[in-house]
Design an enzyme around this catalytic site. Structure first.
Site, PDB file in Angstrom:
ATOM      1  N   SER A 140    -100.712  -9.470  57.072  1.00  0.00           N
ATOM      2  CA  SER A 140     -99.391  -9.347  56.351  1.00  0.00           C
ATOM      3  C   SER A 140    -100.042  -8.222  55.429  1.00  0.00           C
ATOM      4  O   SER A 140    -101.015  -7.863  55.065  1.00  0.00           O
ATOM      5  CB  SER A 140     -99.248 -10.696  55.730  1.00  0.00           C
ATOM      6  OG  SER A 140     -98.360 -10.541  54.589  1.00  0.00           O
ATOM      7  N   TYR A 153    -102.061 -18.276  51.102  1.00  0.00           N
ATOM      8  CA  TYR A 153    -101.763 -17.261  52.156  1.00  0.00           C
ATOM      9  C   TYR A 153    -102.392 -15.889  52.062  1.00  0.00           C
ATOM     10  O   TYR A 153    -103.087 -15.612  52.975  1.00  0.00           O
ATOM     11  CB  TYR A 153    -100.384 -17.124  52.061  1.00  0.00           C
ATOM     12  CG  TYR A 153     -99.534 -16.269  53.222  1.00  0.00           C
ATOM     13  CD1 TYR A 153     -99.830 -17.054  54.594  1.00  0.00           C
ATOM     14  CD2 TYR A 153     -98.730 -15.159  52.909  1.00  0.00           C
ATOM     15  CE1 TYR A 153     -99.198 -16.070  55.632  1.00  0.00           C
ATOM     16  CE2 TYR A 153     -98.345 -14.472  54.013  1.00  0.00           C
ATOM     17  CZ  TYR A 153     -98.472 -14.842  55.449  1.00  0.00           C
ATOM     18  OH  TYR A 153     -97.873 -14.214  56.355  1.00  0.00           O
TER      19      TYR A 153
END
Length: 262
Positions: A140, A153
């Site tokens: 990401s 995350y």
């Protein structure tokens, strides 16, 4: 260069979103696919939508509780050795540090970091013996910079970069390739399925996600990057923040502190 036509590709998190889009496009390009996720009915839906369902196998898998070696044996029983592994399965987060339990952090790390590491370790011996293989990791933009509501995350995605960069440095001479993909906002259900500080489901579509890049366009860029053996690939307009951080880290830090990330 990695041409996916005719290759045997294993995609995790293949029941929706980026994983589904990767599967559909790879099938159209002639790949043989093994699709994994927890939801069997959704995997079967994706298989039926592929260009050649006879060359697509469904392997249900819960990556929070599995035996990687056994999963690999099951995956390779369909079409032979896995030549390309796409570690796409994962879960996002929508909670502040002060509101997030340690059990939630461990759950995120288990799925987003330890599961792809376990699958990779299971595949690497066979890839070395065959003199090559390609591991694709869906990270990401948050793997390059932390943003609010993503402490766990971001930590998991940062960890992926450290692990796979080191793995690449160790194994490149043996023909193994590693591509780290850093998407920005992609129009998927990732925010809907994200977990909150108590482990519950966020169950809302973020505005940024809703306005994000189409998953099919994202998949096309990923396969193009894999085709040219890109080591790191940035997808979506948010990639500009990665470049900006290199040259103006203080400015980017100030903007992130004030950014709306939901």
């Amino acid at each position: 260069m990695t041409d996916i036509a005719g290759r045997t590709i294993w995609i995790t998190g293949a029941s929706s979103g980026i994983g589904e889009a990767l599967a559909l496009l790879a099938s159209r390009r002639g790949a043989k696919l093994v699709l994994s996720a927890r939801r069997v009915d959704e995997l079967e839906r994706v298989r039926a939508a592929c260009a050649d369902p006879a060359r697509v196998a469904v392997l249900p898998l819960d990556l929070t509780a599995f035996d990687a070696a056994a999963a690999l044996r099951a995956a390779e029983a369909f079409f032979g050795p896995i030549e390309v592994l796409v570690n796409n399965a994962g879960i996002s987060q929508r909670s502040l540090l002060v509101d997030t339990g340690m059990d939630v952090y461990r759950r995120i790390m288990e799925l987003d970091f330890f599961a792809p590491v376990a699958l990779t370790k299971a595949l690497v011996p066979g890839m070395r013996a065959r003199g090559g293989g390609h591991v694709v990791v869906i990270s990401s933009v948050v793997g390059k910079m932390g943003t609010p509501l993503r402490t766990g995350y971001a930590a998991a995605k940062h960890a992926l970069h450290g692990f796979y960069e080191a793995a690449r440095a160790e194994l490149w001479r043996e023909g193994l390739k590693f591509t780290l993909v850093c998407p920005g906002f992609i129009r998927t259900q990732v925010s809907v399925n994200a977990i909150t500080g108590d482990g519950g489901r966020y169950a809302r579509m973020d505005a940024g996600q809703e306005k994000g890049m189409d998953a099919e366009a994202c998949a096309a860029r990923i396969w193009a990057g894999v085709g040219r053996d890109a080591e790191e690939l940035y997808v979506g307009r948010e990639k500009l923040a990665i470049y900006a951080k290199r040259w103006a880290p203080s400015l980017v830090s100030a903007l992130i502190k004030r950014a709306r990330v939901t």
